[in-house]
Motif scaffolding. Structure first.
Motif, PDB file in Angstrom:
ATOM      1  N   LYS A   2       0.871  -1.166   0.000  1.00 16.85           N
ATOM      2  CA  LYS A   2       0.000   0.000   0.000  1.00 16.85           C
ATOM      3  C   LYS A   2       0.918   1.229   0.000  1.00 16.85           C
ATOM      4  O   LYS A   2       1.512   1.584   1.014  1.00 16.85           O
ATOM      5  CB  LYS A   2      -0.910  -0.027   1.228  1.00 16.85           C
ATOM      6  N   PRO A   3       1.066   1.857  -1.209  1.00 11.68           N
ATOM      7  CA  PRO A   3       2.110   2.878  -1.383  1.00 11.68           C
ATOM      8  C   PRO A   3       1.983   4.052  -0.422  1.00 11.68           C
ATOM      9  O   PRO A   3       2.966   4.724  -0.135  1.00 11.68           O
ATOM     10  CB  PRO A   3       1.898   3.365  -2.824  1.00 11.68           C
ATOM     11  N   GLU A   4       0.785   4.294   0.099  1.00  6.85           N
ATOM     12  CA  GLU A   4       0.591   5.492   0.929  1.00  6.85           C
ATOM     13  C   GLU A   4       1.099   5.315   2.357  1.00  6.85           C
ATOM     14  O   GLU A   4       1.145   6.281   3.126  1.00  6.85           O
ATOM     15  CB  GLU A   4      -0.887   5.939   0.912  1.00  6.85           C
ATOM     16  N   ARG A   5       1.462   4.096   2.750  1.00  8.73           N
ATOM     17  CA  ARG A   5       1.990   3.917   4.117  1.00  8.73           C
ATOM     18  C   ARG A   5       3.342   3.189   4.044  1.00  8.73           C
ATOM     19  O   ARG A   5       3.611   2.457   3.080  1.00  8.73           O
ATOM     20  CB  ARG A   5       0.997   3.133   4.980  1.00  8.73           C
ATOM     21  N   SER A   7       6.216   0.559   4.229  1.00  3.31           N
ATOM     22  CA  SER A   7       6.102  -0.881   3.993  1.00  3.31           C
ATOM     23  C   SER A   7       6.244  -1.674   5.302  1.00  3.31           C
ATOM     24  O   SER A   7       7.224  -1.500   6.032  1.00  3.31           O
ATOM     25  CB  SER A   7       7.195  -1.310   3.016  1.00  3.31           C
ATOM     26  N   HIS A 125       8.997   3.706  -2.459  1.00  2.69           N
ATOM     27  CA  HIS A 125       7.815   4.557  -2.317  1.00  2.69           C
ATOM     28  C   HIS A 125       8.146   5.717  -1.377  1.00  2.69           C
ATOM     29  O   HIS A 125       8.880   5.525  -0.409  1.00  2.69           O
ATOM     30  CB  HIS A 125       6.672   3.767  -1.667  1.00  2.69           C
ATOM     31  N   ALA A 127       6.455   7.096   1.035  1.00  6.66           N
ATOM     32  CA  ALA A 127       6.047   6.943   2.448  1.00  6.66           C
ATOM     33  C   ALA A 127       7.127   6.205   3.241  1.00  6.66           C
ATOM     34  O   ALA A 127       7.455   6.574   4.380  1.00  6.66           O
ATOM     35  CB  ALA A 127       4.722   6.199   2.539  1.00  6.66           C
ATOM     36  N   THR A 128       7.703   5.160   2.630  1.00  8.25           N
ATOM     37  CA  THR A 128       8.744   4.389   3.330  1.00  8.25           C
ATOM     38  C   THR A 128      10.004   5.239   3.492  1.00  8.25           C
ATOM     39  O   THR A 128      10.613   5.270   4.571  1.00  8.25           O
ATOM     40  CB  THR A 128       9.049   3.079   2.568  1.00  8.25           C
ATOM     41  N   ARG A 130      10.215   8.491   3.682  1.00 12.41           N
ATOM     42  CA  ARG A 130       9.993   9.540   4.699  1.00 12.41           C
ATOM     43  C   ARG A 130      10.131   8.959   6.105  1.00 12.41           C
ATOM     44  O   ARG A 130      10.793   9.515   6.973  1.00 12.41           O
ATOM     45  CB  ARG A 130       8.579  10.140   4.540  1.00 12.41           C
ATOM     46  N   SER A 146      11.867   8.791  -5.083  1.00 10.51           N
ATOM     47  CA  SER A 146      10.519   8.210  -4.925  1.00 10.51           C
ATOM     48  C   SER A 146      10.111   7.577  -6.240  1.00 10.51           C
ATOM     49  O   SER A 146      10.086   8.259  -7.269  1.00 10.51           O
ATOM     50  CB  SER A 146       9.502   9.310  -4.595  1.00 10.51           C
ATOM     51  N   ASP A 148       7.651   4.115  -8.042  1.00 13.72           N
ATOM     52  CA  ASP A 148       6.790   2.941  -7.904  1.00 13.72           C
ATOM     53  C   ASP A 148       7.084   2.001  -9.071  1.00 13.72           C
ATOM     54  O   ASP A 148       6.815   2.337 -10.227  1.00 13.72           O
ATOM     55  CB  ASP A 148       5.312   3.370  -7.910  1.00 13.72           C
ATOM     56  N   ARG A 151       3.935   1.265 -11.140  1.00 13.28           N
ATOM     57  CA  ARG A 151       3.146   2.324 -11.799  1.00 13.28           C
ATOM     58  C   ARG A 151       3.986   3.283 -12.619  1.00 13.28           C
ATOM     59  O   ARG A 151       3.509   3.821 -13.605  1.00 13.28           O
ATOM     60  CB  ARG A 151       2.369   3.126 -10.749  1.00 13.28           C
TER      61      ARG A 151
END
Ligand SMILES: C[S@@+](CC[C@H](N)C(=O)[O-])C[C@H]1O[C@@H](n2cnc3c(N)ncnc32)[C@H](O)[C@@H]1O
Length: 296
Positions: A2-5, A7, A125, A127-128, A130, A146, A148, A151
């Protein structure tokens, strides 16, 4: 994934590395003082206190964490084998490292002076990345990108690294640790294409992967691991047999130098009974970027 949080698998493997001080000395191959930072100061302080306690108390501490013991040993082997491959590259004069799916890899912090002027490009990603900087602090040799792998256009990776200062005319050590099994075949191949395009001859690509059988016909233990990683959004998708992997890499100008099972590395690095804790079915490959096409 889940890229927004950040890993969860990256946090899990980092924590496993951080548990090394609780292992018996004979089973300790690498110490990663940054690993436990992902769990917070209480975990760090607890492990620190236990690491100075008498050996029987350290053994008892594993009681509530027993399922993590094989993982801690597995991570010792994985980290040590990849550290050794990186050190060989540095000893030959290499000074650029790209870490694909860097997660909480602490090499840029942990290896210190042995990295000399090496620049470490960490790709993951946002999030990871940061979360990592918040826990480990800034590190001058790291340039974070950053990205993906599923994507973003992998064909853009060489230019994006170049924009951060990466040089395609100098050898690069690419580390792809704990990532390939989570990718689709298309993303895997597209990444190989990018590695080929940004890697000068004598560059290395080092990564771990799972045997195809683990993905296609998992044992009960492998199904349990897969269920856990799927629950956190990161299911195993991709595996290879060594010959199919070698011919695939060859299509991207990468010649396999070494491809050994974790069990083989463990037999070399660990005494019994610790070596037996590490199961077959997972492997580490190191390949070299050649100047000419490779025959499969
Ligand atoms: C198991 S962790 C390994 C982290 C690190 N290499 C290590 O061994 O400690 C997998 C890493 O791959 C990254 N990853 C997985 N799929 C990704 C994708 N599609 N794009 C970017 N990063 C991805 C995750 O964010 C995570 O940091």
């Amino acid at each position: 994934m889940k890229p927004e949080r950040p890993s969860l698998t990256a946090a899990f493997v980092a924590a496993c590395r951080g548990l090394a001080p609780l292992l018996p000395e004979r089973a300790r191959l690498v110490t990663d003082p940054y690993g436990l930072r992902v769990l917070g100061p209480l975990a760090e302080a607890t492990v620190d206190a236990l690491s100075r306690a008498p050996a029987p108390l350290r053994t008892l501490a594993w009681g509530p964490m027993l399922p993590m013991l094989p993982w801690a040993i597995y991570m010792q082997v994985r980290t040590r084998v990849l550290d050794d491959a990186l050190r060989r590259f540095l000893a030959e004069g290499g000074a650029q490292v790209v870490i694909l799916g860097a997660g909480f890899d602490a090499r840029a912090w942990r290896l210190g002076d042995s990295l000399g002027d090496t620049v470490v490009y960490e790709v993951d990603h946002p999030a990871t990345g940061r979360a990592k900087r918040a826990r480990f602090g800034e590190q001058h040799r790291v340039r974070a990108l950053s990205f993906d792998f599923e994507r973003d256009a992998l064909s853009s990776l060489p230019e994006r690294l170049e924009a951060l200062g990466h040089r395609r005319d100098a050898p690069t050590f690419t580390l792809w640790e704990g990532v390939t099994m989570y990718l689709t075949e298309q993303a895997f191949e597209a990444t190989l294409g990018a590695v080929r395009d940004y890697s000068a001859p004598r560059s290395k690509l080092a990564f771990n992967y799972v045997d195809r059988a683990i993905v296609e016909r998992p044992s009960f233990a492998a199904r349990a691991v897969s269920a856990i990683v799927s629950a956190v959004g990161e299911p195993f998708k991709l595996g290879f047999t060594p010959p199919t992997l070698a011919s695939l890499l060859a299509r991207y100008g990468l010649a396999v130098e070494e491809d050994l099972g974790f069990d083989e590395h463990a037999a070399r690095l660990l005494p019994e009974p610790w070596a037996r804790v590490v199961r077959a079915g997972r492997r580490i490959a190191v390949a070299e970027r050649t100047a000419t096409a490779v025959r499969a």
